[in-house]
Every structure is written in C-alpha cells, then in structure tokens.
Design a protein around this motif. Structure first.
Motif, PDB file in Angstrom:
ATOM      1  N   VAL A  19      28.622 -10.811  -7.434  1.00  5.06           N
ATOM      2  CA  VAL A  19      27.448 -11.694  -7.385  1.00  5.06           C
ATOM      3  C   VAL A  19      27.713 -12.887  -6.471  1.00  5.06           C
ATOM      4  O   VAL A  19      26.793 -13.428  -5.856  1.00  5.06           O
ATOM      5  CB  VAL A  19      27.024 -12.135  -8.799  1.00  5.06           C
ATOM      6  CG1 VAL A  19      27.877 -13.283  -9.334  1.00  5.06           C
ATOM      7  CG2 VAL A  19      25.538 -12.532  -8.811  1.00  5.06           C
ATOM      8  N   LEU A  20      28.969 -13.298  -6.342  1.00  2.39           N
ATOM      9  CA  LEU A  20      29.284 -14.364  -5.390  1.00  2.39           C
ATOM     10  C   LEU A  20      29.023 -13.898  -3.961  1.00  2.39           C
ATOM     11  O   LEU A  20      28.587 -14.673  -3.111  1.00  2.39           O
ATOM     12  CB  LEU A  20      30.753 -14.792  -5.548  1.00  2.39           C
ATOM     13  CG  LEU A  20      31.100 -15.557  -6.828  1.00  2.39           C
ATOM     14  CD1 LEU A  20      32.611 -15.757  -6.942  1.00  2.39           C
ATOM     15  CD2 LEU A  20      30.381 -16.906  -6.880  1.00  2.39           C
ATOM     16  N   ASP A  21      29.272 -12.608  -3.688  1.00  2.00           N
ATOM     17  CA  ASP A  21      29.052 -12.061  -2.348  1.00  2.00           C
ATOM     18  C   ASP A  21      27.597 -11.707  -2.097  1.00  2.00           C
ATOM     19  O   ASP A  21      27.091 -11.904  -0.980  1.00  2.00           O
ATOM     20  CB  ASP A  21      29.913 -10.803  -2.154  1.00  2.00           C
ATOM     21  CG  ASP A  21      31.397 -11.099  -2.125  1.00  2.00           C
ATOM     22  OD1 ASP A  21      31.775 -12.263  -1.876  1.00  2.00           O
ATOM     23  OD2 ASP A  21      32.186 -10.159  -2.373  1.00  2.00           O
ATOM     24  N   GLU A  22      26.912 -11.170  -3.111  1.00  2.00           N
ATOM     25  CA  GLU A  22      25.576 -10.622  -2.915  1.00  2.00           C
ATOM     26  C   GLU A  22      24.456 -11.558  -3.366  1.00  2.00           C
ATOM     27  O   GLU A  22      23.314 -11.401  -2.947  1.00  2.00           O
ATOM     28  CB  GLU A  22      25.438  -9.293  -3.676  1.00  2.00           C
ATOM     29  CG  GLU A  22      26.438  -8.223  -3.270  1.00  2.00           C
ATOM     30  CD  GLU A  22      26.267  -7.778  -1.834  1.00  2.00           C
ATOM     31  OE1 GLU A  22      25.116  -7.749  -1.346  1.00  2.00           O
ATOM     32  OE2 GLU A  22      27.287  -7.461  -1.181  1.00  2.00           O
ATOM     33  N   GLY A  23      24.765 -12.500  -4.240  1.00  2.00           N
ATOM     34  CA  GLY A  23      23.732 -13.369  -4.792  1.00  2.00           C
ATOM     35  C   GLY A  23      23.319 -14.473  -3.838  1.00  2.00           C
ATOM     36  O   GLY A  23      24.058 -14.841  -2.916  1.00  2.00           O
ATOM     37  N   HIS A  24      22.121 -15.027  -4.114  1.00  2.00           N
ATOM     38  CA  HIS A  24      21.593 -16.102  -3.270  1.00  2.00           C
ATOM     39  C   HIS A  24      21.220 -17.345  -4.076  1.00  2.00           C
ATOM     40  O   HIS A  24      20.951 -18.396  -3.478  1.00  2.00           O
ATOM     41  CB  HIS A  24      20.358 -15.610  -2.504  1.00  2.00           C
ATOM     42  CG  HIS A  24      20.623 -14.426  -1.632  1.00  2.00           C
ATOM     43  ND1 HIS A  24      21.316 -14.509  -0.436  1.00  2.00           N
ATOM     44  CD2 HIS A  24      20.328 -13.110  -1.796  1.00  2.00           C
ATOM     45  CE1 HIS A  24      21.410 -13.309   0.116  1.00  2.00           C
ATOM     46  NE2 HIS A  24      20.826 -12.435  -0.696  1.00  2.00           N
ATOM     47  N   ASP A  25      21.192 -17.241  -5.391  1.00  2.00           N
ATOM     48  CA  ASP A  25      20.844 -18.378  -6.240  1.00  2.00           C
ATOM     49  C   ASP A  25      22.066 -19.287  -6.399  1.00  2.00           C
ATOM     50  O   ASP A  25      23.095 -18.870  -6.923  1.00  2.00           O
ATOM     51  CB  ASP A  25      20.358 -17.881  -7.601  1.00  2.00           C
ATOM     52  CG  ASP A  25      19.838 -19.003  -8.483  1.00  2.00           C
ATOM     53  OD1 ASP A  25      20.677 -19.778  -8.990  1.00  2.00           O
ATOM     54  OD2 ASP A  25      18.609 -19.094  -8.669  1.00  2.00           O
ATOM     55  N   ASP A  26      21.936 -20.517  -5.946  1.00  2.00           N
ATOM     56  CA  ASP A  26      23.084 -21.432  -5.944  1.00  2.00           C
ATOM     57  C   ASP A  26      23.598 -21.721  -7.343  1.00  2.00           C
ATOM     58  O   ASP A  26      24.814 -21.849  -7.553  1.00  2.00           O
ATOM     59  CB  ASP A  26      22.720 -22.745  -5.247  1.00  2.00           C
ATOM     60  CG  ASP A  26      22.563 -22.584  -3.738  1.00  2.00           C
ATOM     61  OD1 ASP A  26      23.082 -21.584  -3.196  1.00  2.00           O
ATOM     62  OD2 ASP A  26      21.916 -23.455  -3.117  1.00  2.00           O
TER      63      ASP A  26
END
Length: 222
Positions: free
Chosen positions: A186-193
């Motif tokens: 999720v750190l690589d693929e996510g966009h929500d800060d």
C-alpha cells in the motif's frame, strides 16, 4: 472474506492450578488485557475518523483492498497474541503477545473506520490481495502472506510450555514478514497520504516487533 473484530472466548477457560494464586493473577491479567484491547479498538476507531474524506478511495483502490485484507491478517495476529499472553511460559513471550494483540486490534479499528468513512463495505467483491500487482501469487491455500494454517493454529492452541513459546515466536515472525510485505504494497500503490502515514507506522512497529521476536527465539534456542 469477512473482516471481523477478534475475540477469543477460550481466554475465559484458563485452568485453575495449585500455583499459589498465580492462576488467579493470570486470569486477572487476561481480563485487563481484554479491557486494553477494547480501549485500543475504540482509539483506533477514533483515529480513523480523523482521516479527511474530501477525496475518498474507491471500491477497487489499493487503500480499500489493504484495509480489508489487513483487517483479516491482523485478526489472526490478535488471536495468536492473546494465546501467547495466556499460555506463554516465558514472561517476554507473554508481554510480546499482549502488545501485539492490543496494538493490532487498535489498527483494525482504524482500518474499519476508514472503510465506513469512504462509504465502502467491510468486505468487497475482489479476491484477496487483488489490489497488489503480485497479489494473486501471494495467496496460498486461501491464506494471505505469512498467515498460519488452520493446522498450525490448532497446534498452537494445544501446545504448552517452552514448545508453545518457540512455536508462537516462529509463527509470528512469519506472520509479521508477510504483513510487512502487504504494508509495503500500500505504500507503493496507495495515493491517500493519511493511509500511507498510518501504514508506515504499522511497518515501523512490525519491524521493531520482528527484532524482539527474533531475539527471544534465539534466547530460547528455537
């Protein structure tokens, strides 16, 4: 896949032994841990409510998939941690188990609150790990990375003494390694800060846990 808050009714069934009151003290400790888990869960829900909702992750987003899958992953860790707190012979094993159970139950609260604030169901229609590029290959016999099999969980429940301590440490090390891989996803693929910030804290915590788990296993000769 069902994302549910973990409870362990077996905690109330600890045997009474002629140990000079230590059995009663252990039962009191279990009740105290259960209360701490409830508090952690409530704090997790409160923390999740602080996540801004101006731009909500969608149904098939990495954030939604992570929240759903990591809830299930965490639920098993909570169950294992509660067993360690109750059944562990080594004081450090009991402490580690209690810390993992309370910490990850609070994180479950945060992730479930995210899903509600995004107006998403606790479960989705996508297969487990579908949100990660390599997700399909990570699921083995229906289990996400690092998760213990039903046979391993049954063995952990039935084991006592040093054998339990070593098995718990071995299973939790594997569990954390799998969890860290998912968190990195999720750190690589996510966009929500905000999700990424919480995920980074999760990763840091589990890496610290790993150091302690591995040191305890080495000390016990596992």
């Amino acid at each position: 896949m069902t994302a549910a808050v973990t409870t362990d009714t077996e905690l109330d069934e600890a045997p009474t032994t002629g140990d000079g009151g230590r059995g009663a003290a252990r039962r009191f400790g279990v009740l105290a841990l259960a209360a701490a888990i409830v508090v952690g869960l409530l704090l997790g829900y409160a923390g999740g409510l602080l996540t801004p909702t101006l731009t909500r992750p969608g149904e098939n987003s990495a954030e939604a998939g992570f929240a759903r899958d990591m809830t299930t992953h965490h639920a098993q860790a909570v169950a294992m941690g509660l067993m360690a707190f109750q059944q562990g012979q080594d004081p450090e094993v009991r402490q580690i188990g209690g810390d993992i159970a309370t910490g990850q139950q609070g994180e479950i609260g945060t992730m479930q609150t995210w899903l509600r604030s995004w107006h998403l169901d606790p479960t989705g229609d996508q297969p487990a790990m579908a949100w990660m590029p390599d997700g399909a290959g990570l699921v083995k016999n229906g289990l996400m990375p690092g998760m213990a099999t039903p046979d391993e969980m049954a063995k952990l429940r039935s084991t006592q003494g040093r054998e339990f301590d070593v098995l718990f440490l071995q299973l939790m090390i594997k569990h954390h390694l799998g969890g860290i891989h998912m968190i990195q996803g999720v750190l690589d693929e996510g966009h929500d800060d905000d999700v990424r910030a919480v995920a980074q804290v999760m990763k840091n915590t589990q890496q610290t846990d790993l150091t302690n788990l591995q040191a305890a296993l080495k000390r016990l000769g596992g």
